[in-house]
Design an enzyme around this catalytic site. Structure first.
Site, mmCIF file in Angstrom:
data_model
loop_
_atom_site.group_PDB
_atom_site.id
_atom_site.type_symbol
_atom_site.label_atom_id
_atom_site.label_comp_id
_atom_site.label_asym_id
_atom_site.label_seq_id
_atom_site.Cartn_x
_atom_site.Cartn_y
_atom_site.Cartn_z
ATOM 1 N N HIS A 62 0.906 -1.236 -0.013
ATOM 2 C CA HIS A 62 0.054 -0.026 0.053
ATOM 3 C C HIS A 62 0.745 1.379 0.048
ATOM 4 C CE1 HIS A 62 -3.669 -2.213 0.828
ATOM 5 N NE2 HIS A 62 -3.269 -2.478 2.183
ATOM 6 N N GLU A 76 -3.355 3.057 1.633
ATOM 7 C CA GLU A 76 -2.924 3.517 0.324
ATOM 8 C C GLU A 76 -3.080 4.999 -0.044
ATOM 9 O OE1 GLU A 76 -3.892 1.301 -3.253
ATOM 10 O OE2 GLU A 76 -3.943 3.345 -4.253
ATOM 11 N N ASN A 108 -10.545 -4.820 -1.232
ATOM 12 C CA ASN A 108 -10.996 -5.185 -2.783
ATOM 13 C C ASN A 108 -11.617 -6.561 -2.936
ATOM 14 O OD1 ASN A 108 -8.938 -7.458 -3.733
ATOM 15 N ND2 ASN A 108 -7.723 -6.533 -2.494
#
Ligand code: F3S
Length: 285
Positions: A76, A128, A225
């Site tokens: 990240h 991130e 995700n």
């Protein structure tokens, strides 16, 4: 006989594989030293535990760090200011930031250099994005993180808008933001930083979920995700389930299921996908 279809891009992406390889290499080289990853190396508790057994521990509190310890920056990335602090404390910093995340940092710097107000389409609290915002600040730029269309109201009137995305951003939302800004900003520059690994996994779900009776999304509950794959899947197939491990599978989910689709987030190791597949085979037998 029921059919099980595993999505072609299920599981680890390039950046996560790379970060784990780097960490394992460090653990082989530095057996006698403390090795930390800055936060879990990947959003998968089972894999984090496997790495812990190899001496790679998750760093949670500043107090535990000693001069000479090794700290691994995960895929990240982190804000450059933080990286500087770690080095100043005498730590050996190993950077396993994914090159695609590095590309977002560079895109932000480029947009700032060209005088754009920078929109980062992503989740404000995601590590991130926190890292990317650090690069925006370092470059001395102005900008904000966009999580919802309502956020855009705050920048109406800004004339030059540059747009990037968190690498794991939903393409549909990114498209909507770009479309909306294009309606009123005088100048828009878009650098699409969504990583292929994400779109490939999402496309797999768009393709597979409507075709199967039941869809399983395998991955950490804290993996953004993976959760997004699950949301997409559920919107296409109400019989979609998000599980971390094979133990969570419930037999009653599979009643009358002739076809089962399996996919997994970019942080899910192959060995967990295999275990899930095996368990499904047992249930369907
Ligand atoms: Fe990198 Fe894309 Fe994975 S940005 S960490 S390859 S999801």
């Amino acid at each position: 006989m029921a059919e099980i279809i595993v999505a072609p891009h299920a599981g680890f992406c390039f950046g996560v594989k790379r970060a784990i390889n780097i960490a394992e290499r460090v653990s082989r080289e530095k057996k006698d030293k403390n090795i930390w990853s800055m936060g879990p190396l990947i959003h998968n508790p089972q894999e984090v535990e496997r790495l812990r057994k190899k001496g790679i521990r998750v760093w949670e509190s500043e107090k535990e760090l000693n001069e000479g310890d090794t700290i691994i920056i995960r895929s990240h990335g982190i804000p450059p200011q933080k990286e500087g602090e770690l080095k100043e404390r005498g730590l050996r910093v190993v950077d396993a930031t994914c090159p695609y995340v590095k590309a977002v940092h560079q895109a932000v710097e480029k947009l700032v250099g060209e005088g754009y107000y920078v929109l980062i389409v992503g989740e404000k609290d995601h590590p991130e994005v926190i890292g990317t915002v650090g690069y925006l600040k370092k470059a001395g730029g102005e900008g904000m993180v966009v999580e919802s269309k309502e956020d855009l109201e705050k920048i109406r009137g800004v004339e030059k808008v540059g747009i990037v995305a968190q690498t794991t951003q939903n393409e549909q939302f990114f498209k909507e933001v770009v479309g909306e800004i294009a309606l009123w900003a005088k100048e828009v520059k878009v650098i699409n930083t969504i990583c292929n690994a994400t779109s490939e996994r999402q496309e797999d779900v768009y393709e597979l979920a409507p075709k199967v009776d039941l869809m399983l999304i395998v991955g950490g509950k804290n993996s953004g995700n993976t959760r997004r794959l699950y949301e997409i899947s559920r919107s296409l197939n109400p019989r979609s389930y998000h599980v971390e491990t094979a133990e969570e599978l419930r037999e009653d989910w599979f009643a009358n299921a002739e076809t089962v689709g399996i996919t997994a987030g970019a942080s899910t190791p192959d060995w967990i996908i295999d275990e899930v597949k095996k368990r499904v085979e047992e249930i369907l037998r």
